[in-house]
Write a protein that holds these residues in place. Structure first.
Motif, short mmCIF file in Angstrom:
data_model
loop_
_atom_site.label_atom_id
_atom_site.label_comp_id
_atom_site.label_asym_id
_atom_site.label_seq_id
_atom_site.Cartn_x
_atom_site.Cartn_y
_atom_site.Cartn_z
N GLN A 141 44.60 32.34 18.53
CA GLN A 141 45.77 32.41 17.64
C GLN A 141 46.38 31.03 17.42
O GLN A 141 46.82 30.71 16.31
CB GLN A 141 46.80 33.37 18.23
CG GLN A 141 46.37 34.84 18.22
CD GLN A 141 47.37 35.74 18.90
OE1 GLN A 141 48.38 35.28 19.44
NE2 GLN A 141 47.10 37.04 18.91
N GLU A 142 46.41 30.22 18.46
CA GLU A 142 46.94 28.86 18.30
C GLU A 142 46.07 28.05 17.34
O GLU A 142 46.58 27.31 16.50
CB GLU A 142 47.01 28.17 19.66
CG GLU A 142 48.08 28.73 20.59
CD GLU A 142 48.10 28.01 21.93
OE1 GLU A 142 47.10 27.30 22.22
OE2 GLU A 142 49.09 28.15 22.67
N GLU A 143 44.75 28.20 17.48
CA GLU A 143 43.84 27.47 16.59
C GLU A 143 43.99 27.96 15.15
O GLU A 143 43.97 27.16 14.21
CB GLU A 143 42.39 27.64 17.06
CG GLU A 143 42.11 27.14 18.47
CD GLU A 143 42.34 25.65 18.59
OE1 GLU A 143 41.66 24.88 17.90
OE2 GLU A 143 43.22 25.25 19.38
N LEU A 198 38.37 23.05 14.11
CA LEU A 198 39.13 24.20 14.61
C LEU A 198 38.34 25.48 14.42
O LEU A 198 38.31 26.34 15.32
CB LEU A 198 40.47 24.29 13.87
CG LEU A 198 41.50 23.19 14.20
CD1 LEU A 198 42.68 23.27 13.23
CD2 LEU A 198 41.99 23.32 15.63
N GLN A 199 37.70 25.64 13.27
CA GLN A 199 36.89 26.84 13.04
C GLN A 199 35.72 26.91 14.02
O GLN A 199 35.39 27.99 14.52
CB GLN A 199 36.38 26.83 11.60
CG GLN A 199 37.47 27.04 10.55
CD GLN A 199 36.96 26.89 9.14
OE1 GLN A 199 35.92 26.26 8.90
NE2 GLN A 199 37.67 27.44 8.17
N THR A 200 35.11 25.76 14.28
CA THR A 200 34.02 25.73 15.25
C THR A 200 34.51 26.11 16.64
O THR A 200 33.84 26.84 17.38
CB THR A 200 33.38 24.33 15.28
OG1 THR A 200 32.98 23.97 13.96
CG2 THR A 200 32.17 24.31 16.19
N LEU A 251 35.20 30.09 21.27
CA LEU A 251 36.06 30.96 22.07
C LEU A 251 35.76 32.43 21.82
O LEU A 251 35.81 33.25 22.75
CB LEU A 251 37.53 30.65 21.75
CG LEU A 251 38.03 29.27 22.16
CD1 LEU A 251 39.46 29.06 21.70
CD2 LEU A 251 37.94 29.08 23.68
N LYS A 252 35.46 32.78 20.58
CA LYS A 252 35.13 34.19 20.28
C LYS A 252 33.86 34.62 21.00
O LYS A 252 33.75 35.77 21.45
CB LYS A 252 34.98 34.37 18.77
CG LYS A 252 36.29 34.45 18.02
CD LYS A 252 36.06 34.77 16.55
CE LYS A 252 37.39 34.97 15.83
NZ LYS A 252 37.20 35.29 14.39
N GLU A 253 32.91 33.71 21.10
CA GLU A 253 31.67 34.05 21.80
C GLU A 253 31.95 34.30 23.28
O GLU A 253 31.38 35.23 23.88
CB GLU A 253 30.67 32.91 21.63
CG GLU A 253 29.26 33.25 22.10
CD GLU A 253 28.61 34.33 21.26
OE1 GLU A 253 27.73 35.05 21.80
OE2 GLU A 253 28.98 34.47 20.08
N GLN A 293 37.64 18.58 21.91
CA GLN A 293 37.44 18.49 23.35
C GLN A 293 38.37 19.45 24.09
O GLN A 293 38.00 19.99 25.13
CB GLN A 293 37.69 17.05 23.81
CG GLN A 293 37.45 16.84 25.30
CD GLN A 293 36.02 17.15 25.71
OE1 GLN A 293 35.09 16.76 25.02
NE2 GLN A 293 35.85 17.88 26.80
N SER A 294 39.57 19.67 23.56
CA SER A 294 40.50 20.58 24.23
C SER A 294 39.96 22.00 24.26
O SER A 294 40.15 22.73 25.25
CB SER A 294 41.86 20.55 23.51
OG SER A 294 41.72 20.95 22.15
N VAL A 295 39.26 22.40 23.20
CA VAL A 295 38.66 23.74 23.17
C VAL A 295 37.52 23.84 24.18
O VAL A 295 37.38 24.85 24.89
CB VAL A 295 38.17 24.08 21.75
CG1 VAL A 295 37.44 25.42 21.73
CG2 VAL A 295 39.33 24.10 20.78
N VAL A 296 36.72 22.78 24.26
CA VAL A 296 35.64 22.75 25.24
C VAL A 296 36.21 22.84 26.66
O VAL A 296 35.68 23.55 27.52
CB VAL A 296 34.79 21.48 25.07
CG1 VAL A 296 33.71 21.40 26.15
CG2 VAL A 296 34.14 21.45 23.69
#
Length: 325
Positions: A94-96, A257-259, A264-266, A306-309
């Protein structure tokens, strides 16, 4: 020192002179003892050794494994752990999405301006096209009247050279030359040359003035076309700049962001699949899958944030540097 004082009392009582002598002798004894003492070296501590080497003392280092559960620990413990992990992932998603929407607003604004500029460019183009069509007619009309003016002057010169009554009569009939009072000019009049000269000059000037009007219209349309071309160049330059903004926003912000959302969805889908399985699914199973998937994902999507990773690795319990634990 106390023995000296007692001796001074026993020998004749206390006196300031005796007391000062005793204090001086005691200070001298202390000074001599201090000078003769050997200084023992102080062993440096482990922290001091670390700092001297430019390192952080070992006592302040955090073990990267300290915040990780064991591979043998099950994901279902404590109860509701899997659901809380999925909820955390959804919160990050949701933040992304909110960040994407924020950037998308800017993109929508820029694209709206681009479309407006395109409409203005097309409007100016149509106006310039009509001006070009009108200019071609203006040229024809100008050339017609200017040629008429020149033809009148040429015909007068021919009649003047011939200087015969029939030539003057032909000139008078062709252009309808008249006297100042409006009566027809007599070709046999002794002043026919002067009368025809004045009439032809007036007629030539009228024709020339008509041609000049069309010339001025042509120039106005040409000046307007130049201004329209400048406006279109400005609009095109603005659109190119705005298009660069749009492309940069997609490449630098929205697409990463989409990537990240896909990543995260996976992970969320994998955790949800564990909910329906037995309670034997362990953190080791999750780490094994997550590390392999993350490695392949990063090869295909190098632009992910990198933050998502880091969030992916933390939620999947993949070891992280101490500052991320």
């Amino acid at each position: 020192m106390s023995d000296n004082l007692e001796q001074s009392f026993s020998q004749g009582g206390f006196s300031p002179e005796n007391a000062s002598q005793n204090v001086s002798s005691s200070q001298e004894e202390v000074r001599v003892k201090t000078e003769t003492m050997e200084m023992e070296p102080v062993e440096p501590t482990m922290d001091e050794q670390s700092y001297s080497l430019g390192e952080v003392p070992q006592a302040y280092l955090l073990d990267p494994e300290i915040c990780l559960p064991l591979n043998s620990d099950t994901l279902s413990q404590p109860e509701g752990n899997l659901n809380s992990m999925v909820d955390e992932i959804n919160h990050h998603i949701q933040e992304e999405v909110a960040l994407i929407q924020k950037h998308q607003k800017s993109v929508d604004y820029w694209e709206e301006r681009i479309e407006k500029n395109k409409a203005l460019i097309q409007r100016n183009f149509e106006k310039a096209r009509k001006n070009n069509e009108s200019t071609s007619y203006d040229k024809r009309n100008r050339d017609y009247w200017w040629s008429r003016s020149e033809q009148v002057e040429l015909d007068y010169q021919n009649a003047e050279v011939a200087s015969r009554a029939d030539e003057w009569s032909w000139l008078i009939r062709k252009y309808g030359l008249k006297n100042p009072d409006g009566s027809p000019i007599d070709a046999k009049s002794p002043i026919v040359e002067e009368l025809c000269n004045g009439g032809c000059k007036n007629l030539s000037m009228r024709y020339r003035a008509s041609g000049d009007k069309y010339e001025e219209l042509k120039r106005e349309r040409e000046r307007e076309n130049v201004q329209l071309a400048r406006e279109n160049a400005k609009y095109k330059s603005t659109n190119e700049t705005l298009q660069k903004y749009v492309s940069a926003t997609y490449e630098d912000h929205i697409e990463p962001l989409q990537t990240g959302i896909l990543l995260l969805k996976e992970l969320a889908a994998k955790l949800k699949s564990y909910v329906t399985q037995d309670n034997n699914v362990s953190y080791g199973d999750l780490r094994e899958w997550a590390e392999l998937y993350l490695n392949e994902f990063l090869k295909d999507h190098s632009g992910v944030k990198q933050s998502v990773v880091t969030d992916f690795r933390r939620i999947a319990s993949i070891p992280l540097p101490p500052e991320n634990c």
